[in-house]
Design an enzyme around this catalytic site. Structure first.
Site, PDB file in Angstrom:
ATOM      1  N   ARG A  38       0.822  -1.212   0.000  1.00  0.00           N
ATOM      2  CA  ARG A  38       0.000   0.000   0.000  1.00  0.00           C
ATOM      3  C   ARG A  38       0.857   1.263   0.000  1.00  0.00           C
ATOM      4  O   ARG A  38       0.481   2.262  -0.611  1.00  0.00           O
ATOM      5  CB  ARG A  38      -0.946  -0.002   1.201  1.00  0.00           C
ATOM      6  N   LYS A 195     -18.787 -18.590   0.454  1.00  0.00           N
ATOM      7  CA  LYS A 195     -20.231 -18.575   0.674  1.00  0.00           C
ATOM      8  C   LYS A 195     -21.006 -17.684  -0.286  1.00  0.00           C
ATOM      9  O   LYS A 195     -20.599 -16.573  -0.585  1.00  0.00           O
ATOM     10  CB  LYS A 195     -20.515 -18.080   2.096  1.00  0.00           C
ATOM     11  N   GLY A 353      -9.425 -10.093  -1.269  1.00  0.00           N
ATOM     12  CA  GLY A 353      -8.261 -10.456  -0.458  1.00  0.00           C
ATOM     13  C   GLY A 353      -7.710 -11.828  -0.792  1.00  0.00           C
ATOM     14  O   GLY A 353      -6.513 -11.989  -1.088  1.00  0.00           O
ATOM     15  N   GLY A 376     -12.951  -4.422   0.283  1.00  0.00           N
ATOM     16  CA  GLY A 376     -14.355  -4.016   0.427  1.00  0.00           C
ATOM     17  C   GLY A 376     -14.838  -3.102  -0.692  1.00  0.00           C
ATOM     18  O   GLY A 376     -15.947  -3.270  -1.205  1.00  0.00           O
TER      19      GLY A 376
HETATM   20  P1  ADP Z   1     -12.129 -13.136  -1.569  1.00  0.00           P
HETATM   21  O1  ADP Z   1     -11.398 -12.766  -0.292  1.00  0.00           O
HETATM   22  O2  ADP Z   1     -11.198 -13.164  -2.744  1.00  0.00           O
HETATM   23  O3  ADP Z   1     -13.339 -12.265  -1.811  1.00  0.00           O
HETATM   24  P2  ADP Z   1     -13.626 -15.241  -0.270  1.00  0.00           P
HETATM   25  O4  ADP Z   1     -13.236 -14.695   1.049  1.00  0.00           O
HETATM   26  O5  ADP Z   1     -15.045 -15.087  -0.678  1.00  0.00           O
HETATM   27  O6  ADP Z   1     -12.675 -14.645  -1.420  1.00  0.00           O
HETATM   28  O7  ADP Z   1     -13.366 -16.805  -0.321  1.00  0.00           O
HETATM   29  C1  ADP Z   1     -12.111 -17.385  -0.129  1.00  0.00           C
HETATM   30  C2  ADP Z   1     -12.202 -18.639   0.684  1.00  0.00           C
HETATM   31  O8  ADP Z   1     -13.090 -19.591   0.112  1.00  0.00           O
HETATM   32  C3  ADP Z   1     -10.870 -19.319   0.781  1.00  0.00           C
HETATM   33  O9  ADP Z   1     -10.443 -19.304   2.127  1.00  0.00           O
HETATM   34  C4  ADP Z   1     -11.125 -20.746   0.302  1.00  0.00           C
HETATM   35  O10 ADP Z   1     -10.458 -21.736   1.081  1.00  0.00           O
HETATM   36  C5  ADP Z   1     -12.617 -20.880   0.472  1.00  0.00           C
HETATM   37  N1  ADP Z   1     -13.167 -21.947  -0.387  1.00  0.00           N
HETATM   38  C6  ADP Z   1     -13.194 -21.969  -1.725  1.00  0.00           C
HETATM   39  N2  ADP Z   1     -13.743 -23.114  -2.170  1.00  0.00           N
HETATM   40  C7  ADP Z   1     -14.084 -23.847  -1.082  1.00  0.00           C
HETATM   41  C8  ADP Z   1     -14.703 -25.134  -0.885  1.00  0.00           C
HETATM   42  N3  ADP Z   1     -15.084 -25.900  -1.929  1.00  0.00           N
HETATM   43  N4  ADP Z   1     -14.897 -25.539   0.389  1.00  0.00           N
HETATM   44  C9  ADP Z   1     -14.507 -24.765   1.410  1.00  0.00           C
HETATM   45  N5  ADP Z   1     -13.934 -23.561   1.299  1.00  0.00           N
HETATM   46  C10 ADP Z   1     -13.725 -23.093   0.067  1.00  0.00           C
END
Ligand code: ADP
Ligand code: MG
Length: 395
Positions: A38, A195, A353, A376
């Protein structure tokens, strides 16, 4: 394209006081900056302004202080910033700041103390806006990552002083415009991660914007389950089956093709290289198994999709990429996207992230057209929201 002023519109700034909102919210451990990404992002703007003879006053928040305490003081960042910038940097606290600013000369750079030491910063309190505005002749916002907040230093000031986008802000806005504002079609979006519930608004916005929606990660499990697939013990939000169906219906009406995996990588335990690891069709997942990545056939099909689109926006890993070998699909598809970008057939923009971590893990973050580290703010942009800090620059 929304019009905003950039540093190209500044004119002569020699001797003028530029209040520059930057993101100095770096991770620290034992008083040391552990990642200076950053800090480095501010260099084009700060260097350019200082070279043009402006008095550069950096405004930033640090952490979530409840009261002004040394633990949240930006004085801690000063030396790290000095070594990144390669020139002397002053630190000015909120007592005697007016005299300290008046003592600065053209080309000097100073970090003002944490903006959140004022309770009114986060409330966009006009008195705090005035407090900051008094110190400057013009305002530059270079902190896209804070633009989803309407705070005194991110929004209020833009209405009070002549306002400009800094170079990092400008680059981010141009990349986002290219990805979803006026993209070259066809457009694909990859949405993965844990999720559906955290990205409902993203999915709802994207189905009306993109030609292909690629769903992976834990979210794919929720969609598969909604379609009657037995996902065993996989991470899935069964209570969101109705919502998932609604999104699929909206996609169909909007002519957006949704891609769900037809093969998956499963295991009975979530551990590195577990002995129960296997790849199977989505319809063959055992009741005691978990889907932890999408499968190789799905990845191959998705690579073909990417070969036929011109623009890609990506948020969320396709599997539990932190644990091998459940990084395989994310790494493979990221490398395909990177190669297509380098060949010139794809504009690729990614953010989030864990997504940034996954692209770094795949070694291809530098080969994407643009990778946003904004977290965010990037997600709110993917939800189609207007970001107050950006809107204020276009008034
Ligand atoms: P970002 O930070 O890029 O927005 P998220 O926080 O939404 O992404 O999601 C990332 C997380 O999703 C990771 O920690 C990864 O381990 C988890 N993940 C992805 N696929 C699965 C799965 N099939 N089962 C459990 N966790 C998962
Ligand atoms: Mg995350």
């Amino acid at each position: 394209m929304v019009a905003f002023k950039t540093l190209d519109d500044l004119g002569d700034v020699s001797g003028k006081r530029a209040l520059v909102r930057v993101d100095l919210n770096v991770p620290m451990q034992d008083g040391r900056v552990t990642d200076d990404t950053r800090l480095r992002a501010t260099l084009p703007t700060v260097t350019e302004l200082a070279d043009k003879g402006a008095i550069v006053l950096l405004l930033a928040h640090f952490g979530r202080p409840k009261a002004p305490t040394p633990e949240y003081s930006l004085a801690q960042i000063r030396h790290a910033y000095e070594s990144v910038l390669g020139r002397p940097v002053r630190y000015i606290d909120w007592e005697g700041d007016e005299a300290a600013v008046a003592a600065l000369g053209p080309g000097e750079v100073a970090i003002l103390e944490n903006t959140r030491f004022f309770g009114g910063e986060e409330k966009n309190d006009p008195a705090v806006v005035e407090r900051f505005a008094h110190l400057g002749d013009l305002y530059v916002n270079d902190a896209f990552s804070a633009a989803h907040r309407a705070h005194a230093s991110t929004e209020g000031l833009a209405h009070r002083l002549p306002a400009y986008a800094g170079r990092a802000m400008e680059a981010e806005l141009k990349a986002l415009e290219q990805a979803l504002g006026h993209p070259e079609r066809p457009v694909a979006a990859v949405v993965g991660g844990a999720k559906v519930s955290t990205k409902l608004d993203v999915l709802q916005h994207l189905v009306g914007k993109v030609d292909h929606l690629i769903i992976g990660g834990g979210m794919a499990n929720t969609f598969l389950a909604a379609r009657g697939v037995n996902v065993g013990r996989s991470l899935a939000e069964h209570d969101l089956a109705g919502t998932a169906e609604e999104i699929l219906g909206a996609a169909e009406r909007a002519n957006c093709t949704v891609h769900l995996p037809y093969d998956v990588v499963v295991a009975k335990e979530f551990a590195p290289n577990p002995p129960t690891l296997r790849t199977c069709n989505v319809h063959e997942v055992g009741a005691d198994e978990m889907i932890l990545d999408i499968g190789p056939a799905a990845v191959e099909a998705l690579a073909d999709v990417l070969k036929n689109v011109r623009t890609l926006v990506w948020n969320g890993p396709l599997g539990a990429f932190e644990t091998p070998p459940f990084d395989a699909a994310t790494v493979a598809l990221a490398r395909t996207a990177a190669a297509l970008t380098q060949e010139g057939s794809l504009v690729s923009v990614a953010g989030g992230g864990d997504t940034v971590a996954a692209l770094n893990h795949a070694g291809v973050a530098g080969d994407f057209t643009f990778v946003s580290t904004a977290g965010g703010a990037f997600l709110e942009w993917m939800e189609g929201r207007e970001l107050p800090g950006v809107a204020a620059l276009t008034h």
